[in-house]
Each structure stands twice: as structure tokens, then as C-alpha cells.
Design a protein around this motif. Structure first.
Motif, PDB file in Angstrom:
ATOM      1  N   THR A   1      14.501   5.703   2.442  1.00  0.00           N
ATOM      2  CA  THR A   1      13.579   5.470   3.555  1.00  0.00           C
ATOM      3  C   THR A   1      12.780   6.719   3.919  1.00  0.00           C
ATOM      4  N   SER A   2      11.549   6.496   4.326  1.00  0.00           N
ATOM      5  CA  SER A   2      10.696   7.620   4.752  1.00  0.00           C
ATOM      6  C   SER A   2      11.255   8.263   6.012  1.00  0.00           C
ATOM      7  N   ALA A   3      12.054   7.505   6.780  1.00  0.00           N
ATOM      8  CA  ALA A   3      12.587   8.038   8.035  1.00  0.00           C
ATOM      9  C   ALA A   3      13.440   9.288   7.795  1.00  0.00           C
ATOM     10  N   ILE A   4      14.068   9.374   6.638  1.00  0.00           N
ATOM     11  CA  ILE A   4      14.904  10.534   6.317  1.00  0.00           C
ATOM     12  C   ILE A   4      14.218  11.433   5.288  1.00  0.00           C
ATOM     13  N   SER A   5      13.583  10.803   4.294  1.00  0.00           N
ATOM     14  CA  SER A   5      13.060  11.610   3.182  1.00  0.00           C
ATOM     15  C   SER A   5      11.783  12.368   3.538  1.00  0.00           C
ATOM     16  N   VAL A   6      10.935  11.809   4.393  1.00  0.00           N
ATOM     17  CA  VAL A   6       9.686  12.513   4.725  1.00  0.00           C
ATOM     18  C   VAL A   6       9.983  13.762   5.576  1.00  0.00           C
ATOM     19  N   PRO A   7      10.841  13.665   6.608  1.00  0.00           N
ATOM     20  CA  PRO A   7      11.242  14.916   7.266  1.00  0.00           C
ATOM     21  C   PRO A   7      11.853  15.906   6.262  1.00  0.00           C
TER      22      PRO A   7
ATOM     23  N   ARG B   1       0.832  -1.199   0.000  1.00  0.00           N
ATOM     24  CA  ARG B   1       0.000   0.000   0.000  1.00  0.00           C
ATOM     25  C   ARG B   1       0.871   1.255   0.000  1.00  0.00           C
ATOM     26  N   LEU B   2       1.890   1.285   0.874  1.00  0.00           N
ATOM     27  CA  LEU B   2       2.801   2.434   0.893  1.00  0.00           C
ATOM     28  C   LEU B   2       3.811   2.232  -0.230  1.00  0.00           C
ATOM     29  N   GLY B   3       4.412   3.309  -0.649  1.00  0.00           N
ATOM     30  CA  GLY B   3       5.385   3.179  -1.735  1.00  0.00           C
ATOM     31  C   GLY B   3       4.732   3.505  -3.050  1.00  0.00           C
TER      32      GLY B   3
ATOM     33  N   VAL C   1      10.212   8.857  14.442  1.00  0.00           N
ATOM     34  CA  VAL C   1       9.286   7.788  14.827  1.00  0.00           C
ATOM     35  C   VAL C   1       8.435   7.381  13.633  1.00  0.00           C
ATOM     36  N   LEU C   2       8.453   6.091  13.328  1.00  0.00           N
ATOM     37  CA  LEU C   2       7.580   5.558  12.281  1.00  0.00           C
ATOM     38  C   LEU C   2       6.451   4.780  12.957  1.00  0.00           C
ATOM     39  N   MET C   3       5.351   4.690  12.282  1.00  0.00           N
ATOM     40  CA  MET C   3       4.181   3.964  12.816  1.00  0.00           C
ATOM     41  C   MET C   3       3.842   4.460  14.221  1.00  0.00           C
TER      42      MET C   3
ATOM     43  N   VAL D   1       4.988  16.546  12.977  1.00  0.00           N
ATOM     44  CA  VAL D   1       4.320  15.346  12.451  1.00  0.00           C
ATOM     45  C   VAL D   1       4.075  15.603  10.965  1.00  0.00           C
ATOM     46  N   ILE D   2       4.642  14.754  10.126  1.00  0.00           N
ATOM     47  CA  ILE D   2       4.474  14.937   8.680  1.00  0.00           C
ATOM     48  C   ILE D   2       3.635  13.774   8.166  1.00  0.00           C
ATOM     49  N   GLU D   3       2.430  14.105   7.727  1.00  0.00           N
ATOM     50  CA  GLU D   3       1.505  13.073   7.236  1.00  0.00           C
ATOM     51  C   GLU D   3       1.597  12.975   5.715  1.00  0.00           C
ATOM     52  N   ARG D   4       1.421  11.758   5.235  1.00  0.00           N
ATOM     53  CA  ARG D   4       1.310  11.484   3.793  1.00  0.00           C
ATOM     54  C   ARG D   4       2.374  12.218   2.976  1.00  0.00           C
ATOM     55  N   GLY D   5       3.632  12.032   3.384  1.00  0.00           N
ATOM     56  CA  GLY D   5       4.750  12.699   2.710  1.00  0.00           C
ATOM     57  C   GLY D   5       4.768  12.399   1.219  1.00  0.00           C
ATOM     58  N   PHE D   6       5.105  13.401   0.440  1.00  0.00           N
ATOM     59  CA  PHE D   6       5.252  13.301  -1.016  1.00  0.00           C
ATOM     60  C   PHE D   6       3.938  13.144  -1.770  1.00  0.00           C
TER      61      PHE D   6
ATOM     62  N   ARG E   1      -3.301  11.649  11.138  1.00  0.00           N
ATOM     63  CA  ARG E   1      -3.503  10.222  10.842  1.00  0.00           C
ATOM     64  C   ARG E   1      -2.267   9.591  10.216  1.00  0.00           C
ATOM     65  N   SER E   2      -2.259   8.290  10.236  1.00  0.00           N
ATOM     66  CA  SER E   2      -1.223   7.493   9.601  1.00  0.00           C
ATOM     67  C   SER E   2      -1.439   7.506   8.074  1.00  0.00           C
ATOM     68  N   PRO E   3      -0.443   7.354   7.219  1.00  0.00           N
ATOM     69  CA  PRO E   3       0.976   7.225   7.541  1.00  0.00           C
ATOM     70  C   PRO E   3       1.600   8.583   7.820  1.00  0.00           C
TER      71      PRO E   3
ATOM     72  N   GLY F   1       9.626   2.666   0.937  1.00  0.00           N
ATOM     73  CA  GLY F   1      10.859   3.077   1.623  1.00  0.00           C
ATOM     74  C   GLY F   1      12.001   2.136   1.352  1.00  0.00           C
ATOM     75  N   ASP F   2      12.678   1.730   2.416  1.00  0.00           N
ATOM     76  CA  ASP F   2      13.774   0.771   2.307  1.00  0.00           C
ATOM     77  C   ASP F   2      13.293  -0.582   2.829  1.00  0.00           C
ATOM     78  N   PRO F   3      13.638  -1.682   2.136  1.00  0.00           N
ATOM     79  CA  PRO F   3      13.112  -2.991   2.545  1.00  0.00           C
ATOM     80  C   PRO F   3      13.553  -3.424   3.938  1.00  0.00           C
TER      81      PRO F   3
ATOM     82  N   PHE G   1      11.988  -1.500   8.997  1.00  0.00           N
ATOM     83  CA  PHE G   1      10.633  -1.885   9.404  1.00  0.00           C
ATOM     84  C   PHE G   1       9.795  -2.412   8.235  1.00  0.00           C
ATOM     85  N   GLY G   2      10.450  -3.014   7.274  1.00  0.00           N
ATOM     86  CA  GLY G   2       9.703  -3.457   6.098  1.00  0.00           C
ATOM     87  C   GLY G   2       9.502  -4.965   6.074  1.00  0.00           C
ATOM     88  N   ARG G   3       9.963  -5.656   7.085  1.00  0.00           N
ATOM     89  CA  ARG G   3       9.923  -7.122   7.168  1.00  0.00           C
ATOM     90  C   ARG G   3      10.698  -7.752   6.017  1.00  0.00           C
TER      91      ARG G   3
HETATM   92  N1  SAH Z   1      10.252   0.530   5.019  1.00  0.00           N
HETATM   93  C1  SAH Z   1       9.583   1.812   5.163  1.00  0.00           C
HETATM   94  C2  SAH Z   1       8.852   1.917   6.483  1.00  0.00           C
HETATM   95  C3  SAH Z   1       7.724   0.934   6.642  1.00  0.00           C
HETATM   96  S1  SAH Z   1       6.836   1.174   8.142  1.00  0.00           S
HETATM   97  C4  SAH Z   1      10.590   2.936   4.976  1.00  0.00           C
HETATM   98  O1  SAH Z   1      11.800   2.706   4.960  1.00  0.00           O
HETATM   99  O2  SAH Z   1      10.152   4.064   4.783  1.00  0.00           O
HETATM  100  C5  SAH Z   1       5.526   2.202   7.616  1.00  0.00           C
HETATM  101  C6  SAH Z   1       5.642   3.585   8.223  1.00  0.00           C
HETATM  102  O3  SAH Z   1       6.550   4.375   7.457  1.00  0.00           O
HETATM  103  C7  SAH Z   1       4.385   4.378   8.241  1.00  0.00           C
HETATM  104  O4  SAH Z   1       3.552   4.047   9.324  1.00  0.00           O
HETATM  105  C8  SAH Z   1       4.919   5.788   8.381  1.00  0.00           C
HETATM  106  O5  SAH Z   1       5.353   6.027   9.696  1.00  0.00           O
HETATM  107  C9  SAH Z   1       6.138   5.721   7.496  1.00  0.00           C
HETATM  108  N2  SAH Z   1       5.898   6.186   6.126  1.00  0.00           N
HETATM  109  C10 SAH Z   1       6.166   5.525   4.996  1.00  0.00           C
HETATM  110  N3  SAH Z   1       5.887   6.257   3.908  1.00  0.00           N
HETATM  111  C11 SAH Z   1       5.421   7.433   4.372  1.00  0.00           C
HETATM  112  C12 SAH Z   1       4.964   8.629   3.754  1.00  0.00           C
HETATM  113  N4  SAH Z   1       4.935   8.749   2.423  1.00  0.00           N
HETATM  114  N5  SAH Z   1       4.566   9.658   4.539  1.00  0.00           N
HETATM  115  C13 SAH Z   1       4.597   9.557   5.870  1.00  0.00           C
HETATM  116  N6  SAH Z   1       5.018   8.443   6.515  1.00  0.00           N
HETATM  117  C14 SAH Z   1       5.430   7.410   5.784  1.00  0.00           C
END
Ligand code: SAH
Length: 372
Positions: free
Chosen positions: A227-233, A145-147, A275-277, A302-307, A331-333, A198-200, A203-205
Motif C-alpha cells: 500500500t502507498s500508505a506505508i511505502s510512499v512515506p 491510473r495509479l499503480g 492521509v490518502l486522497m 507531503v510526498i507527491e507522486r511516490g516512486f 498536487r495529487s496523488p 497499492g492494496d486492493p 481505499f481501492g473499492r
Molecule cells: N489502494 C491504494 C490507495 C488508493 S486511494 C493503496 O493501497 O495505495 C488513492 C490515493 O493513494 C491517492 O490519492 C494518494 O493519496 C495515494 N497514492 C497512491 N499511489 C501513490 C503514489 N505513487 N504517490 C503518492 N500517493 C499515492
């Protein structure tokens, strides 16, 4: 040069055999072309069967037959032919001035291969070149769903697309089932891409899927993603590190609440916390960090729905973020950033205390982003 051809209704002649040429055939069929496949005479082994839409053509029996053949089409594609055939086809195309391109053959190993591909945070521009190549070569793509999913038809035309996406709290396809499907597809000889947000390995299992493939004797490679951890901020103008502001950042999943020890260490470590999730547990996290000594004035974004076009940035303080997030219906994501670096998101950053100021702040930040 950036050349794109509209092949709808055009005649494309592929030189090669069905199995190695299968990706090429699928791509040209998906482009709307009428596709012909010229294969060498069969010498004992089965050449494989192309899709029923592909029209088989025999190799010419006479030297002038090659020119007649290529002059009847708009484009000639060489996939896997002998050097001798290649010389003849190249010469024939040059004589009758028909375009000729070369394309790579697909794997014909009995056992396929799995590639875990990091798709970045949702913006197609943040896919790597390696990711684009892997998608192009895939027989089947399992996506989340994400990505970035909206341009799969363009990136992997003709590939089978399987949505295994999860929505929070509802697992569309279980992790075990995803792993089973990856292995089964590879075992049937397919080139498999597992496209992840993001990156596999963040937190991508992804690690679990790699282990499942290895256990099943299926080869697997990983293509890192943004990864969203760096790119969304970053999309909200926040650098996770900044000289003399923060020299470390900690990325955590707050899918389940942190325990007291983790909270204590996190506050003691300092630096930026990403913080993710973390939307569901944000009140617990903010209260816990404050309990362990983090200043109530610490900025939080808090950055929602980045990009996406709905990207929204909310800036508050540790002691107001729970109320603000609740009032705004965050809300998430979303990615939560806690730390002094949040102040860098605006040129003359002020952390608003009142809601009115906050709304203005989101507005200014998101407008600025859209203008860049
Ligand atoms: N593997 C992914 C993270 C998966 S966990 C990565 O490296 O980015 C899923 C979480 O990633 C979401 O709950 C949210 O916290 C974050 N996330 C992923 N894409 C996002 C987006 N476009 N905008 C905001 N948060 C996002």
C-alpha cells in the motif's frame, strides 16, 4: 540463472490443445515467434480454436515423425499432453538437441475467475510474485491510473488490456460498469485480473468488486499489494512507526472532510496520521487538528507522486503546511504524513520554517533517494 530468450522470428512448437494452451500461445505470439500448435487427434469434443496466427500441426503418424517435427523448430513447449506423448516428445527433443520447456495450462472451466491484484504504489519492483503470476495467466486485465501500468506488455503479453482508470473528479468508467465488466468477462470463461494501485482493500473499492463477483456467482480471490500508505512515506525516508516515537499509525481517506468528532478522536489518539486522497482537504484537516489541540509545531510531510522520477517531498509544520503546500502547488496523488516520525526523514532533521529552507530540504531528500 536469469535466462531471457529473444524469440522474434524463431519457430516455437507448442504441444497441447487450443483452450488450455491459449495463454501460452498468446505469450509466444507476443514475443514475435512463429507459433505452431500440435494437438492430439480430436476424439469427439471440440478442441477449441486457436488464434488465426497460430499454425496448426498434426501429430505425426510414424515414430520417426516426432524427431522430424521437433528438429524443424527452435523451441518446443509442452502444455497439456498425455504422459505417453510427453515421453515421446521429451525423447525426440533430447535426440535432436532441441530446447524443451513446460508451461502451465490455463483454466478451461466454463465460468472464469476474477483475481483482484494489488499492484503496489507504481514501482514494478514492488509487485508480488503472486501478482506477476496472476498477470501472466490473465486473458484480460482491467487496470487503473495509479499503480504500475507501464509494463503490462511485459507482464501479461498477449492479454487484453482495458483501462478503467479514473482521474480525480472524472470517472472514466463508473464503478458499477467496472463491476459489470469483471463479471461479464468471467462469465464468458475468461481468467480476469483486476489490477489496482497499492492494496486492493485500502481505499481501492476492492471490497465492492469482491461482493459484486460473489453476488454474480463468480469466484474471486484477492492478492494483497504494497500500500502507498506505508511505502510512499518509506520512499521519502519516513517510517510510519518508530520505537519511542510512534507506536501506532492511523490511515485515513480525506477524500471528503473529516467531521469534528473524527478530528477530536484523531488528535486524542496520537501516533502517526497517514492521509490518502488528502490534498484537496489539507487546509481543512490542518486547521481541524490544530483546533482540537495538536501542536502547531507538529511536523507534516507531503510526498507527491511516490516512486516516480517526479517524486517530491515537502516538509513543513502543522501551522505552515497549508501555506507551503499552496505556494509549492502540491498536487495529487500524494500521501500526507503528520507526526513526529517525519523528523526521521533526514538524518539530522530540521523542520524548516522558511520556504528557502524547505526547497533545500526537498532537494536534499530527493537527491538522497535518487542516489540510493
Ligand atoms: N489502494 C491504494 C490507495 C488508493 S486511494 C493503496 O493501497 O495505495 C488513492 C490515493 O493513494 C491517492 O490519492 C494518494 O493519496 C495515494 N497514492 C497512491 N499511489 C501513490 C503514489 N505513487 N504517490 C503518492 N500517493 C499515492
Amino acid at each position: 540463472m536469469d535466462l531471457s530468450l529473444d524469440l522474434a522470428g524463431r519457430r516455437v512448437l507448442v504441444f497441447g490443445t487450443a483452450r488450455p494452451a491459449r495463454r501460452v500461445l498468446a505469450r509466444y505470439l507476443a514475443s514475435g515467434a512463429t507459433v505452431y500448435l500440435a494437438s492430439p487427434p480430436v476424439d469427439g469434443h471440440s478442441p477449441g480454436r486457436p488464434s488465426p496466427q497460430v499454425r496448426p500441426v498434426e501429430y505425426p503418424h510414424f515414430p520417426h515423425g516426432w524427431r522430424d517435427l521437433v528438429s524443424a523448430v527452435d523451441l518446443v513447449v509442452l502444455v497439456d499432453v498425455s504422459p505417453g506423448t510427453e515421453r515421446i516428445v521429451v525423447a525426440a527433443c533430447a535426440t535432436v538437441r532441441v530446447w524443451l520447456v513446460r508451461e502451465p495450462a490455463a483454466s478451461v472451466a466454463a465460468l472464469g475467475h476474477v483475481t483482484l491484484v494489488g499492484g503496489g504504489p507504481g514501482d514494478g519492483g514492488l509487485l508480488t510474485v503472486a501478482a506477476i503470476q496472476a498477470l501472466r495467466d490473465a486473458d484480460v486485465v482491467f487496470f487503473d491510473r495509479l499503480g504500475p501500468n507501464d509494463r503490462l506488455d511485459e507482464w501479461c503479453p498477449g492479454a487484453e488490456q482495458v483501462n478503467v482508470g479514473k482521474t480525480p473528479g472524472y470517472h472514466a468508467v463508473s464503478q458499477a460498469e467496472i463491476e459489470r465488466m469483471l463479471v461479464a468477462s468471467a462469465r464468458s470463461g475468461q481468467t480476469v485480473v483486476r489490477l489496482k494501485g497499492g492494496d486492493p482493500f485500502v481505499f481501492g473499492r476492492g471490497g465492492e468488486e469482491v461482493i459484486a463477483c460473489r453476488k454474480a456467482g463468480v469466484t474471486v480471490t484477492v492478492i494483497s499489494g504494497v500500500t502507498s500508505a506505508i511505502s510512499v512515506p518509506a520512499a521519502a525516508g519516513i517510517p510510519v512507526t518508530h520505537r519511542e516515537v510512534s507506536r501506532l499509525f492511523t490511515v485515513l481517506s480525506a477524500h471528503t472532510p473529516l467531521d469534528e468528532e473524527e478530528l477530536r478522536h484523531l488528535v486524542g489518539l496520537g501516533g502517526t496520521i497517514v492521509v490518502l486522497m488528502g490534498i484537496g482537504t489539507l487546509p481543512h484537516l490542518a486547521a481541524g487538528l490544530a483546533r482540537h489541540g495538536m501542536a502547531g509545531s507538529m511536523p507534516v510531510a507531503v510526498i507527491e507522486r511516490g516512486f516516480s522520477i517526479q517524486q517530491r517531498t515537502t516538509v513543513a509544520r502543522l501551522d505552515t503546511v497549508t501555506a507551503v503546500a499552496g505556494q509549492l502547488g502540491v498536487r495529487s496523488p500524494a500521501v500526507v504524513v503528520i507526526g513526529e516520525v517525519v523528523r526521521l526523514s533526514q538524518n539530522e532533521a530540521t523542520i524548516a520554517d522558511g520556504l528557502e529552507g524547505l526547497e533545500l530540504l526537498h532537494h536534499a531528500a530527493d537527491l538522497a533517494r535518487q542516489q540510493t
